[in-house]
Design a protein around this motif. Sequence first.
Motif, PDB file in Angstrom:
ATOM      1  N   LYS A  10       0.835  -1.217   0.000  1.00 11.79           N
ATOM      2  CA  LYS A  10       0.000   0.000   0.000  1.00 11.79           C
ATOM      3  C   LYS A  10       0.869   1.267   0.000  1.00 11.79           C
ATOM      4  CE  LYS A  10      -3.978  -2.227   2.217  1.00 11.79           C
ATOM      5  NZ  LYS A  10      -4.690  -2.362   0.922  1.00 11.79           N
ATOM      6  N   LEU A  11       1.818   1.289  -0.935  1.00 13.18           N
ATOM      7  CA  LEU A  11       2.798   2.376  -0.932  1.00 13.18           C
ATOM      8  C   LEU A  11       2.214   3.694  -1.430  1.00 13.18           C
ATOM      9  CD1 LEU A  11       6.047   0.552  -2.124  1.00 13.18           C
ATOM     10  CD2 LEU A  11       5.251   1.021   0.207  1.00 13.18           C
ATOM     11  N   ILE A  12       1.295   3.631  -2.387  1.00 13.57           N
ATOM     12  CA  ILE A  12       0.676   4.886  -2.833  1.00 13.57           C
ATOM     13  C   ILE A  12      -0.122   5.491  -1.687  1.00 13.57           C
ATOM     14  CG2 ILE A  12      -1.014   5.922  -4.400  1.00 13.57           C
ATOM     15  CD1 ILE A  12      -0.134   3.913  -6.522  1.00 13.57           C
ATOM     16  N   GLU A  13      -0.857   4.651  -0.979  1.00 17.37           N
ATOM     17  CA  GLU A  13      -1.618   5.118   0.163  1.00 17.37           C
ATOM     18  C   GLU A  13      -0.684   5.740   1.216  1.00 17.37           C
ATOM     19  OE1 GLU A  13      -3.809   1.357  -1.333  1.00 17.37           O
ATOM     20  OE2 GLU A  13      -1.815   2.255  -1.448  1.00 17.37           O
ATOM     21  N   LYS A  14       0.429   5.066   1.461  1.00 14.68           N
ATOM     22  CA  LYS A  14       1.404   5.538   2.455  1.00 14.68           C
ATOM     23  C   LYS A  14       1.965   6.903   2.080  1.00 14.68           C
ATOM     24  CE  LYS A  14       6.205   4.547   3.770  1.00 14.68           C
ATOM     25  NZ  LYS A  14       7.305   3.553   3.668  1.00 14.68           N
ATOM     26  N   HIS A  15       2.377   7.053   0.830  1.00 11.88           N
ATOM     27  CA  HIS A  15       3.015   8.312   0.428  1.00 11.88           C
ATOM     28  C   HIS A  15       1.994   9.420   0.244  1.00 11.88           C
ATOM     29  CE1 HIS A  15       7.198   7.058   0.150  1.00 11.88           C
ATOM     30  NE2 HIS A  15       6.755   5.891  -0.292  1.00 11.88           N
ATOM     31  N   ALA A  16       0.772   9.070  -0.136  1.00 10.59           N
ATOM     32  CA  ALA A  16      -0.273  10.095  -0.200  1.00 10.59           C
ATOM     33  C   ALA A  16      -0.546  10.651   1.194  1.00 10.59           C
ATOM     34  CB  ALA A  16      -1.541   9.508  -0.807  1.00 10.59           C
ATOM     35  N   LEU A  47       1.922  13.072   2.298  1.00 11.11           N
ATOM     36  CA  LEU A  47       1.764  14.358   1.612  1.00 11.11           C
ATOM     37  C   LEU A  47       0.500  15.095   2.064  1.00 11.11           C
ATOM     38  CD1 LEU A  47       2.804  13.141  -1.950  1.00 11.11           C
ATOM     39  CD2 LEU A  47       4.093  14.751  -0.531  1.00 11.11           C
ATOM     40  N   GLY A  48      -0.193  14.517   3.044  1.00 13.87           N
ATOM     41  CA  GLY A  48      -1.367  15.184   3.590  1.00 13.87           C
ATOM     42  C   GLY A  48      -2.685  14.766   2.993  1.00 13.87           C
ATOM     43  N   VAL A  49      -2.684  13.712   2.160  1.00 16.38           N
ATOM     44  CA  VAL A  49      -3.922  13.221   1.556  1.00 16.38           C
ATOM     45  C   VAL A  49      -4.268  11.889   2.222  1.00 16.38           C
ATOM     46  CG1 VAL A  49      -5.126  12.627  -0.571  1.00 16.38           C
ATOM     47  CG2 VAL A  49      -3.289  14.325  -0.622  1.00 16.38           C
ATOM     48  N   SER A  50      -5.143  11.919   3.181  1.00 18.70           N
ATOM     49  CA  SER A  50      -5.497  10.703   3.918  1.00 18.70           C
ATOM     50  C   SER A  50      -6.694  10.014   3.280  1.00 18.70           C
ATOM     51  CB  SER A  50      -5.815  11.043   5.375  1.00 18.70           C
ATOM     52  OG  SER A  50      -6.894  11.960   5.433  1.00 18.70           O
ATOM     53  N   THR A  91      -3.895  10.975 -17.673  1.00 22.21           N
ATOM     54  CA  THR A  91      -4.308  12.193 -18.371  1.00 22.21           C
ATOM     55  C   THR A  91      -3.795  13.414 -17.605  1.00 22.21           C
ATOM     56  OG1 THR A  91      -6.405  12.395 -17.173  1.00 22.21           O
ATOM     57  CG2 THR A  91      -6.412  11.037 -19.166  1.00 22.21           C
ATOM     58  N   THR A  92      -3.523  14.472 -18.335  1.00 22.73           N
ATOM     59  CA  THR A  92      -3.091  15.703 -17.668  1.00 22.73           C
ATOM     60  C   THR A  92      -4.221  16.276 -16.819  1.00 22.73           C
ATOM     61  OG1 THR A  92      -3.663  16.961 -19.666  1.00 22.73           O
ATOM     62  CG2 THR A  92      -1.370  16.269 -19.413  1.00 22.73           C
ATOM     63  N   LYS A  93      -5.465  16.008 -17.192  1.00 22.02           N
ATOM     64  CA  LYS A  93      -6.599  16.465 -16.382  1.00 22.02           C
ATOM     65  C   LYS A  93      -6.563  15.807 -15.005  1.00 22.02           C
ATOM     66  CE  LYS A  93      -8.697  19.040 -19.503  1.00 22.02           C
ATOM     67  NZ  LYS A  93      -8.893  20.491 -19.333  1.00 22.02           N
ATOM     68  N   PHE A  94      -6.310  14.496 -14.993  1.00 21.85           N
ATOM     69  CA  PHE A  94      -6.225  13.799 -13.701  1.00 21.85           C
ATOM     70  C   PHE A  94      -5.034  14.318 -12.907  1.00 21.85           C
ATOM     71  CE2 PHE A  94      -4.567  10.509 -10.922  1.00 21.85           C
ATOM     72  CZ  PHE A  94      -5.699  10.123 -10.217  1.00 21.85           C
ATOM     73  N   ALA A  95      -3.903  14.502 -13.582  1.00 22.24           N
ATOM     74  CA  ALA A  95      -2.699  14.977 -12.896  1.00 22.24           C
ATOM     75  C   ALA A  95      -2.905  16.367 -12.308  1.00 22.24           C
ATOM     76  CB  ALA A  95      -1.521  14.982 -13.861  1.00 22.24           C
ATOM     77  N   ASP A  96      -3.548  17.251 -13.067  1.00 17.69           N
ATOM     78  CA  ASP A  96      -3.787  18.613 -12.570  1.00 17.69           C
ATOM     79  C   ASP A  96      -4.706  18.621 -11.356  1.00 17.69           C
ATOM     80  OD1 ASP A  96      -2.176  19.594 -14.573  1.00 17.69           O
ATOM     81  OD2 ASP A  96      -3.841  20.205 -15.875  1.00 17.69           O
ATOM     82  N   ALA A  97      -5.687  17.708 -11.356  1.00 19.59           N
ATOM     83  CA  ALA A  97      -6.638  17.658 -10.249  1.00 19.59           C
ATOM     84  C   ALA A  97      -6.099  16.914  -9.035  1.00 19.59           C
ATOM     85  CB  ALA A  97      -7.939  16.996 -10.716  1.00 19.59           C
ATOM     86  N   ASN A  98      -5.031  16.101  -9.248  1.00 17.99           N
ATOM     87  CA  ASN A  98      -4.522  15.229  -8.180  1.00 17.99           C
ATOM     88  C   ASN A  98      -2.995  15.285  -8.084  1.00 17.99           C
ATOM     89  OD1 ASN A  98      -7.103  13.457  -7.441  1.00 17.99           O
ATOM     90  ND2 ASN A  98      -7.033  13.686  -9.665  1.00 17.99           N
ATOM     91  N   PRO A  99      -2.419  16.470  -7.904  1.00 16.52           N
ATOM     92  CA  PRO A  99      -0.953  16.582  -7.923  1.00 16.52           C
ATOM     93  C   PRO A  99      -0.269  15.763  -6.830  1.00 16.52           C
ATOM     94  CG  PRO A  99      -1.959  18.605  -7.090  1.00 16.52           C
ATOM     95  CD  PRO A  99      -3.071  17.783  -7.664  1.00 16.52           C
ATOM     96  N   LYS A 100      -0.893  15.648  -5.673  1.00 13.82           N
ATOM     97  CA  LYS A 100      -0.255  14.899  -4.590  1.00 13.82           C
ATOM     98  C   LYS A 100      -0.328  13.396  -4.844  1.00 13.82           C
ATOM     99  CE  LYS A 100      -0.630  18.417  -1.007  1.00 13.82           C
ATOM    100  NZ  LYS A 100      -1.107  18.764   0.356  1.00 13.82           N
ATOM    101  N   ILE A 101      -1.351  12.941  -5.541  1.00  9.72           N
ATOM    102  CA  ILE A 101      -1.410  11.529  -5.931  1.00  9.72           C
ATOM    103  C   ILE A 101      -0.297  11.224  -6.926  1.00  9.72           C
ATOM    104  CG2 ILE A 101      -2.770   9.768  -7.118  1.00  9.72           C
ATOM    105  CD1 ILE A 101      -3.769  10.377  -4.307  1.00  9.72           C
ATOM    106  N   ILE A 102      -0.070  12.136  -7.871  1.00  8.89           N
ATOM    107  CA  ILE A 102       0.997  11.957  -8.853  1.00  8.89           C
ATOM    108  C   ILE A 102       2.347  11.879  -8.146  1.00  8.89           C
ATOM    109  CG2 ILE A 102       2.179  12.999 -10.821  1.00  8.89           C
ATOM    110  CD1 ILE A 102      -0.638  11.829 -11.407  1.00  8.89           C
TER     111      ILE A 102
END
Length: 338
Positions: free
Chosen positions: A52-58, A61-64, A236-247
């Motif tokens: 669950k590394l994406i969850e951990k790093h999100a 970064l403050g995204v729980s 997509t760049t749309k997803f990236a723009d809306a979710n920078p901390k997920i990226i």
Amino acid sequence: MIKHLRSQLSAALIAATALSVSAAHAQQKSEISLSRQPGIFYMPSHIMEKQKLIEKHAAALGVSGVTTKWITFSGGGAQTDALLAGGVDILNTGTGNLLLLWDRTRGGVKGIVATSAQPMTLISRDPNIKSIRDFGPSDKIAVPTVKISTQAIVLQIAASEAFGADQWAKLDVNTVQLGHPDAYAALANPKHEVHNHFSIPPFTFLELKNVPGAHVVLNSPDVMGGPLSQAQFFTTTKFADANPKIIQAVRDATKEAQDLIRSDTKQAVEIYKEITGDKTSVEELLDLLKEPGMMEWNLEPQGTMKFAAHLFKTGTLKMQPKAWTDYYLPVAHDLKGN
């Protein structure tokens, strides 16, 4: 070829138009869907899922509260359709699919980071086929997606070098679409019409070990002059723009997974086996990873500009990238890619 690509991607492009409209209202997501293909190329993703590394790093970064859903597709074409239709958020698949979608969406799809660049190997069980020059009109070659998969395009580059620059499509008619597990099964069946497979690990090693007469015709480092990123995350760049901390979390999670593969390869292999159900023994997989080129787990894209140059020269890409950073998001721009 261009006509074929247009027809193959037309539905996806219609979906892309709808996606661009709906994405204008995109908000930060907490449930992230990601896709990949079968094979050890994708081992970083298996570690990311298990630990669950994406969850951990999100969260760091403050995204729980982030959750991930991992989906396996047999080929890259099905993944790209799913991305553009909005059925999946992030793909982990080949360079060819990334470049084609970047071009077709006019920069609306871009890479996040690369994950692996292990060799791809064209294998034959036909004793009469010893080099790329030996393929006849009826000799079928299995690739994950005809004409647009990374394997299919490396085959084109090899054909242009063997037969002349204007003959790059000479072997396109030989290719048939089979996912790697199905292609391995075809080679293992002496009665099957498919005698050749542009393979990836671990299928490469399973075929050479278990299929009578299986032998190497060529491999991707010889064609490309070095490693080629076969798997990378893109969205997509749309997803990236809306979710920078997920990226950013995907980049950080990928690096942690790659570091684990290098520092504790046995644990990484055990996770891979658990997630995928691969029946190959841990010992065999560890031996496999000792083979030349098998520890190419890097964030930076490798060999992609030569790949892009071929696609532009043949008219498959309408836009010519000036640098690999054109088709990668800023989160990767500090890397030394090519």
